[in-house]
Write an enzyme that holds these catalytic residues in place. Structure first.
Site, PDB file in Angstrom:
ATOM      1  N   GLU A  47       0.816  -1.214   0.000  1.00 45.42           N
ATOM      2  CA  GLU A  47       0.000   0.000   0.000  1.00 45.42           C
ATOM      3  C   GLU A  47       0.847   1.259   0.000  1.00 45.42           C
ATOM      4  O   GLU A  47       1.951   1.285   0.564  1.00 45.42           O
ATOM      5  CB  GLU A  47      -0.953   0.047   1.210  1.00 45.42           C
ATOM      6  N   THR A  48       0.291   2.283  -0.625  1.00 45.33           N
ATOM      7  CA  THR A  48       0.831   3.640  -0.626  1.00 45.33           C
ATOM      8  C   THR A  48      -0.307   4.564  -0.250  1.00 45.33           C
ATOM      9  O   THR A  48      -1.439   4.386  -0.718  1.00 45.33           O
ATOM     10  CB  THR A  48       1.371   4.013  -2.021  1.00 45.33           C
TER      11      THR A  48
END
Length: 275
Positions: A47-48
């Site tokens: 995830e970002t």
């Protein structure tokens, strides 16, 4: 493009760099969804996140969460990593003992205890036994047989997790997923007790990212399921990432009518990114 503040945060590690990294763009204003998704694909992390001003008056900040392939309404280790980054870069909560995050599923409350930030496990959007056909798909995708599965439940709190409980930590660690068979399934496996003194052993698999090292959203859903069914009682500690050489530790506690999911957070990289 301009230089934007950026942190990469290790989350849930028993020690720094034992957990799951999340990339956090602190100054997310002005970026389009397409630009956010492109950067999330480039980081190639599970995830970002992108921090933004809140749109509701009682939230401290807003976060958008992306995997390399899609936006999620909620995820656990990005929630803790984003809170860490917001505070580390000068964010000041309205209440110093708690934070309120705005994300796709709404408001998520965070609190600090014993040096760890924890989030209140969100209500489950889907919480039921899977139908036989879906369970059969999941079992085949994980290289298991139906006899290997003690119980199964949807524990969807944003990511649509389907959780399977196995007989032992060794059975969890032996799972060999067949990602070509996953389709749209988000699959988690769990057994209690875990290895290394942990109360549970957890693994999480999604086709577009493979195995996730440590997964807050899955552990939040598991916390509801495992405590409701009497398999575990809070407080407890779950191990995750063992099969990847990580030492993730997820701390689950019960207080104020909520299950709280927390762990260590450590700044790994701090600087700027051109976006």
């Amino acid at each position: 493009m301009r230089q934007r503040r950026f942190l990469q945060v290790d989350v849930f590690g028993a020690e720094p760099y034992d957990g799951n990294p999340v990339a956090v763009v602190v100054d997310g204003e002005g970026l389009s969804t397409e630009e956010m998704q492109r950067f999330a694909a480039w980081t190639n992390l599970s995830e970002t996140t992108f921090l933004l001003p809140p749109t509701v008056t009682d939230a401290d900040y807003r976060v958008r969460i992306f995997t390399p392939g899609e936006e999620l309404p909620f995820a656990g280790h990005p929630t803790l990593g984003s809170a860490h980054a917001w505070l580390a870069t000068g964010g000041t909560p309205a209440d110093r003992a708690r934070l309120v995050q705005e994300c796709g599923i709404g408001r998520v409350e965070l609190r600090q205890r014993e040096g760890r930030w924890s989030f209140a496990a969100p209500p489950l959007r889907r919480y039921e036994t899977p139908d036989a056909a879906t369970l059969a798909r999941a079992v085949e995708a994980l290289g298991l047989t139906t006899e290997d599965v003690l119980a199964a439940s949807w524990v969807d709190n944003g990511p649509p997790w389907l959780a399977l409980r196995l007989a032992s930590a060794e059975a969890v660690l032996a799972v060999s997923p067949r990602y070509a068979l996953f389709g749209d399934l988000f699959l988690g496996v769990v057994a209690a007790p875990g290895n290394g003194g942990a109360d549970a052993e957890v693994r999480a698999f999604v086709a577009d990212i493979g195995e996730d090292p440590v997964t807050g959203s899955l552990n939040a859903g598991l916390a509801t399921w495992l405590t409701d069914t009497g398999v575990l009682s809070a407080p407890y500690v779950a191990a995750q990432g063992t099969a990847l050489g990580r030492a993730g530790r997820v701390h689950v506690a019960a207080a104020d009518g909520h299950l709280w999911v927390g762990g260590r957070t450590t700044t790994a990289i701090a600087g700027t990114v051109a976006l």
